[in-house]
Design a protein around this motif. Structure first.
Motif, mmCIF file in Angstrom:
data_model
loop_
_atom_site.group_PDB
_atom_site.id
_atom_site.type_symbol
_atom_site.label_atom_id
_atom_site.label_comp_id
_atom_site.label_asym_id
_atom_site.label_seq_id
_atom_site.Cartn_x
_atom_site.Cartn_y
_atom_site.Cartn_z
ATOM 1 N N LYS A 20 21.290 2.212 -2.529
ATOM 2 C CA LYS A 20 20.113 2.168 -1.667
ATOM 3 C C LYS A 20 19.077 1.216 -2.265
ATOM 4 N N ILE A 21 18.824 0.126 -1.564
ATOM 5 C CA ILE A 21 17.944 -0.935 -2.053
ATOM 6 C C ILE A 21 16.538 -0.743 -1.487
ATOM 7 N N VAL A 22 15.555 -0.891 -2.343
ATOM 8 C CA VAL A 22 14.162 -0.826 -1.889
ATOM 9 C C VAL A 22 13.874 -2.062 -1.046
ATOM 10 N N PRO A 23 13.360 -1.895 0.179
ATOM 11 C CA PRO A 23 13.035 -3.061 1.009
ATOM 12 C C PRO A 23 12.100 -4.021 0.279
ATOM 13 N N GLN A 24 12.355 -5.306 0.450
ATOM 14 C CA GLN A 24 11.591 -6.298 -0.293
ATOM 15 C C GLN A 24 10.100 -6.223 0.001
ATOM 16 N N GLU A 25 9.739 -5.851 1.223
ATOM 17 C CA GLU A 25 8.314 -5.782 1.542
ATOM 18 C C GLU A 25 7.617 -4.675 0.744
ATOM 19 N N LYS A 26 8.336 -3.591 0.451
ATOM 20 C CA LYS A 26 7.768 -2.538 -0.385
ATOM 21 C C LYS A 26 7.625 -3.013 -1.830
ATOM 22 N N VAL A 27 8.637 -3.698 -2.321
ATOM 23 C CA VAL A 27 8.567 -4.250 -3.681
ATOM 24 C C VAL A 27 7.385 -5.204 -3.804
ATOM 25 N N GLU A 28 7.216 -6.045 -2.802
ATOM 26 C CA GLU A 28 6.120 -7.019 -2.847
ATOM 27 C C GLU A 28 4.763 -6.329 -2.838
ATOM 28 N N ARG A 29 4.628 -5.251 -2.093
ATOM 29 C CA ARG A 29 3.349 -4.532 -2.080
ATOM 30 C C ARG A 29 3.078 -3.857 -3.424
ATOM 31 N N ILE A 30 4.132 -3.339 -4.052
ATOM 32 C CA ILE A 30 3.962 -2.752 -5.381
ATOM 33 C C ILE A 30 3.557 -3.827 -6.385
ATOM 34 N N LEU A 31 4.208 -4.976 -6.333
ATOM 35 C CA LEU A 31 3.866 -6.079 -7.231
ATOM 36 C C LEU A 31 2.448 -6.592 -6.981
ATOM 37 N N GLU A 32 2.058 -6.626 -5.724
ATOM 38 C CA GLU A 32 0.696 -7.076 -5.405
ATOM 39 C C GLU A 32 -0.332 -6.084 -5.919
ATOM 40 N N ALA A 33 -0.018 -4.802 -5.854
ATOM 41 C CA ALA A 33 -0.922 -3.795 -6.406
ATOM 42 C C ALA A 33 -1.086 -3.990 -7.910
ATOM 43 N N ILE A 34 0.020 -4.287 -8.594
ATOM 44 C CA ILE A 34 -0.057 -4.559 -10.034
ATOM 45 C C ILE A 34 -0.909 -5.797 -10.288
ATOM 46 N N ARG A 35 -0.691 -6.837 -9.494
ATOM 47 C CA ARG A 35 -1.448 -8.079 -9.675
ATOM 48 C C ARG A 35 -2.946 -7.851 -9.502
ATOM 49 N N LEU A 36 -3.305 -6.919 -8.636
ATOM 50 C CA LEU A 36 -4.712 -6.633 -8.360
ATOM 51 C C LEU A 36 -5.314 -5.619 -9.329
ATOM 52 N N ALA A 37 -4.501 -5.102 -10.250
ATOM 53 C CA ALA A 37 -4.996 -4.098 -11.191
ATOM 54 C C ALA A 37 -6.070 -4.696 -12.097
ATOM 55 N N PRO A 38 -7.035 -3.889 -12.522
ATOM 56 C CA PRO A 38 -8.075 -4.389 -13.424
ATOM 57 C C PRO A 38 -7.532 -4.640 -14.821
ATOM 58 N N THR A 39 -8.107 -5.625 -15.494
ATOM 59 C CA THR A 39 -7.795 -5.877 -16.904
ATOM 60 C C THR A 39 -9.081 -6.266 -17.623
ATOM 61 N N SER A 40 -9.088 -6.111 -18.918
ATOM 62 C CA SER A 40 -10.263 -6.425 -19.722
ATOM 63 C C SER A 40 -10.672 -7.885 -19.539
#
Length: 211
Positions: A20-40
């Motif tokens: 069972k493969i995670v749909p690419q659009e879900k993966v992209e949203r997870i990656l985008e959430a990481i990209r938007l995460a705060p950092t010092s």
């Protein structure tokens, strides 16, 4: 489901369904959430490597205590922090900010100068440890984002970081692995953890208030 319901739904999945493969659009949203995460200081001192290659994942599994999720998952995320803060890396992020915002200002440039005077002279290991803590912020966001997408995940530290770095060629990129996160879908009838009650300390033993 609202967010709290989805966080109650999620758990560290032990058995994933390889087919069972995670749909690419879900993966992209997870990656985008990481990209938007705060950092010092907004430096984003880590990167995420998405590993889907079966042969590479078999090599990673061998140095990750043979945990099945590494090969059974749909996508394996590797969080890799900068091995050091360098002037080049700091300037890269400040220049990008200036480019995107249409220019800087005196206060912003003074802040750049302060970081340049603080981070590069510091010990490389100290800088890596600081960067690694930023990667953990991204990991936390990834866990929440995956739950929101109803995608199962399992945060892992049980691997040989040096071996993983070598498998992925991270030293050449100035990166060191911090943690890994398999994404996939649970096999509910084969996972001993799925039906166990989620246990967390009650609020009055976890949260204190200073008024």
């Amino acid at each position: 489901m609202d967010l709290i319901e989805k966080l109650n739904w999620r758990y560290a999945t032990k058995k994933m369904l390889p087919q069972k493969i995670v749909p690419q659009e879900k993966v992209e949203r997870i990656l985008e959430a990481i990209r938007l995460a705060p950092t010092s200081s907004g430096l984003q001192p880590y990167e995420v490597i998405v590993v889907t290659n079966p042969g590479i994942r078999e090599k990673i599994q061998a140095i990750a205590k043979n945990q099945a999720q590494v090969t059974d998952c749909s996508h394996l995320l590797v969080f890799a922090a900068w091995d050091n803060y360098t002037a080049e890396r700091i300037n890269m992020m400040f220049d990008l900010t200036n480019e995107e915002r249409g220019g800087g200002n005196e206060g912003w440039e003074n802040y750049r100068a302060m970081l340049l005077g603080m981070y590069p002279p510091r010990n490389a290991e100290e800088n890596y440890q600081h960067a690694a803590r930023q990667a953990y912020i991204g990991l936390g966001v990834a866990l929440v984002a995956a739950a929101f997408e109803e995608v199962d995940s399992t945060p892992m530290e049980g691997f040989d970081p040096k071996a993983l770095d070598d498998i992925l060629g991270l030293p050449a990129k100035g990166l060191r692995s911090v943690t890994i996160l398999p994404l996939g879908y649970r096999v509910a009838d084969q996972d001993w953890l799925v039906n166990l009650k989620k246990i967390r300390r009650p609020r009055d033993r976890f949260v204190s208030e200073v008024k």
